[in-house]
Design a protein around this motif. Structure first.
Motif, PDB file in Angstrom:
ATOM      1  N   UNK A  32       0.947  -1.193  -0.051  1.00  0.00           N
ATOM      2  CA  UNK A  32       0.004  -0.021  -0.095  1.00  0.00           C
ATOM      3  C   UNK A  32       0.849   1.324  -0.074  1.00  0.00           C
ATOM      4  N   UNK A  33       2.100   1.234   0.634  1.00  0.00           N
ATOM      5  CA  UNK A  33       3.010   2.324   0.589  1.00  0.00           C
ATOM      6  C   UNK A  33       3.453   2.564  -0.674  1.00  0.00           C
ATOM      7  N   UNK A  34       4.192   1.709  -1.194  1.00  0.00           N
ATOM      8  CA  UNK A  34       4.329   1.611  -2.845  1.00  0.00           C
ATOM      9  C   UNK A  34       3.489   2.130  -3.711  1.00  0.00           C
ATOM     10  N   UNK A  35       2.227   1.664  -3.499  1.00  0.00           N
ATOM     11  CA  UNK A  35       1.066   2.252  -4.424  1.00  0.00           C
ATOM     12  C   UNK A  35       1.100   3.750  -4.288  1.00  0.00           C
ATOM     13  N   UNK A  36       0.883   4.209  -2.901  1.00  0.00           N
ATOM     14  CA  UNK A  36       0.906   5.544  -2.617  1.00  0.00           C
ATOM     15  C   UNK A  36       1.842   6.193  -3.261  1.00  0.00           C
ATOM     16  N   UNK A  37       3.049   5.849  -3.293  1.00  0.00           N
ATOM     17  CA  UNK A  37       4.354   6.578  -3.893  1.00  0.00           C
ATOM     18  C   UNK A  37       4.251   6.457  -5.403  1.00  0.00           C
ATOM     19  N   UNK A  39       1.449   6.469  -7.301  1.00  0.00           N
ATOM     20  CA  UNK A  39       0.706   7.410  -7.575  1.00  0.00           C
ATOM     21  C   UNK A  39       1.172   8.766  -7.739  1.00  0.00           C
ATOM     22  N   UNK A  40       1.928   9.285  -6.428  1.00  0.00           N
ATOM     23  CA  UNK A  40       2.435  10.610  -6.292  1.00  0.00           C
ATOM     24  C   UNK A  40       3.467  10.940  -7.226  1.00  0.00           C
ATOM     25  N   UNK A  41       4.206   9.917  -7.792  1.00  0.00           N
ATOM     26  CA  UNK A  41       5.543  10.019  -8.546  1.00  0.00           C
ATOM     27  C   UNK A  41       5.455   9.479  -9.811  1.00  0.00           C
ATOM     28  N   UNK A  42       4.288   8.981 -10.255  1.00  0.00           N
ATOM     29  CA  UNK A  42       4.358   7.896 -11.481  1.00  0.00           C
ATOM     30  C   UNK A  42       4.557   6.533 -11.399  1.00  0.00           C
ATOM     31  N   UNK A  43       4.750   5.929 -12.268  1.00  0.00           N
ATOM     32  CA  UNK A  43       5.073   4.462 -12.030  1.00  0.00           C
ATOM     33  C   UNK A  43       6.445   4.244 -11.336  1.00  0.00           C
ATOM     34  N   UNK A  55      13.583   6.883 -11.314  1.00  0.00           N
ATOM     35  CA  UNK A  55      13.495   5.336 -10.486  1.00  0.00           C
ATOM     36  C   UNK A  55      13.239   5.409  -9.317  1.00  0.00           C
ATOM     37  N   UNK A  56      12.072   4.878  -8.746  1.00  0.00           N
ATOM     38  CA  UNK A  56      11.661   5.059  -7.304  1.00  0.00           C
ATOM     39  C   UNK A  56      12.521   3.973  -6.495  1.00  0.00           C
ATOM     40  N   UNK A  72      11.961  10.854  -0.122  1.00  0.00           N
ATOM     41  CA  UNK A  72      11.295  11.319  -1.295  1.00  0.00           C
ATOM     42  C   UNK A  72       9.857  11.446  -0.634  1.00  0.00           C
ATOM     43  N   UNK A  73       9.210  10.698   0.423  1.00  0.00           N
ATOM     44  CA  UNK A  73       7.990  10.749   0.962  1.00  0.00           C
ATOM     45  C   UNK A  73       7.704  12.019   1.904  1.00  0.00           C
ATOM     46  N   UNK A  74       8.917  12.163   2.537  1.00  0.00           N
ATOM     47  CA  UNK A  74       9.062  13.377   3.412  1.00  0.00           C
ATOM     48  C   UNK A  74       8.963  14.765   2.598  1.00  0.00           C
ATOM     49  N   UNK A  75       9.662  14.695   1.672  1.00  0.00           N
ATOM     50  CA  UNK A  75       9.697  16.082   0.542  1.00  0.00           C
ATOM     51  C   UNK A  75       8.400  16.211   0.037  1.00  0.00           C
ATOM     52  N   UNK A  76       7.908  15.163  -0.531  1.00  0.00           N
ATOM     53  CA  UNK A  76       6.240  15.355  -1.132  1.00  0.00           C
ATOM     54  C   UNK A  76       5.250  15.725  -0.105  1.00  0.00           C
ATOM     55  N   UNK A  77       5.516  15.302   1.107  1.00  0.00           N
ATOM     56  CA  UNK A  77       4.311  15.397   2.225  1.00  0.00           C
ATOM     57  C   UNK A  77       4.748  16.973   2.452  1.00  0.00           C
ATOM     58  N   UNK A  78       5.574  17.289   2.675  1.00  0.00           N
ATOM     59  CA  UNK A  78       5.873  18.950   2.933  1.00  0.00           C
ATOM     60  C   UNK A  78       5.305  19.836   1.841  1.00  0.00           C
ATOM     61  N   UNK A  79       5.290  19.507   0.600  1.00  0.00           N
ATOM     62  CA  UNK A  79       4.976  19.945  -0.456  1.00  0.00           C
ATOM     63  C   UNK A  79       3.515  19.920  -0.896  1.00  0.00           C
TER      64      UNK A  79
END
Length: 130
Positions: A32-37, A39-43, A55-56, A72-79
């Protein structure tokens, strides 16, 4: 109140999910975490001839990738407040699954080729029987 989207909190949660992939709950949390990521960053897969695709770092067995993913998650969550809310929901679900960090290793060895009676292997086994 501690910010649930601090780098330390994100790293702890992501590390816990990565370290628990050997269990069903851990596998579900990681997927579920990788699915969330994704969706946020593309495949997250670099296609041939597409050098602009990120490349994730999604290998739960690679400690460096787990740390990169946390950043990556932290940075995206802040933005992105919407991503931050989705991440918090993931973190709450993972906590309910009781995913925890455990960096220990268990090695079970049976010295005989045949065992007469019950054989219990695992970590932290308490036996109160005969």
């Amino acid at each position: 109140m501690v910010d649930p989207v601090s780098l330390g909190a994100v790293t702890t949660a992501v590390t816990a999910a990565a370290g628990s992939v050997g269990t069903e709950a851990g596998r579900q949390a990681w997927e579920s975490l990788t699915g969330l990521v994704r969706r946020a960053f593309g495949r997250g897969r670099e296609e041939e001839g597409d050098s602009g695709t990120l490349v994730l770092p999604l290998d739960p067995q690679d400690r460096e990738q787990v740390q990169e993913l946390s950043a990556l998650i932290f940075g995206q969550a802040r933005q992105d407040p919407r991503f931050a809310a989705e991440y918090r929901e993931w973190e709450e679900r993972a906590a309910r699954l009781q995913v925890s960090v455990d960096n220990s290793r268990v090695t079970n060895t049976v010295s005989r080729s045949r065992v007469d009676g019950p054989l219990i292997q695992g970590k932290n086994v308490t036996w109160n029987g005969k």
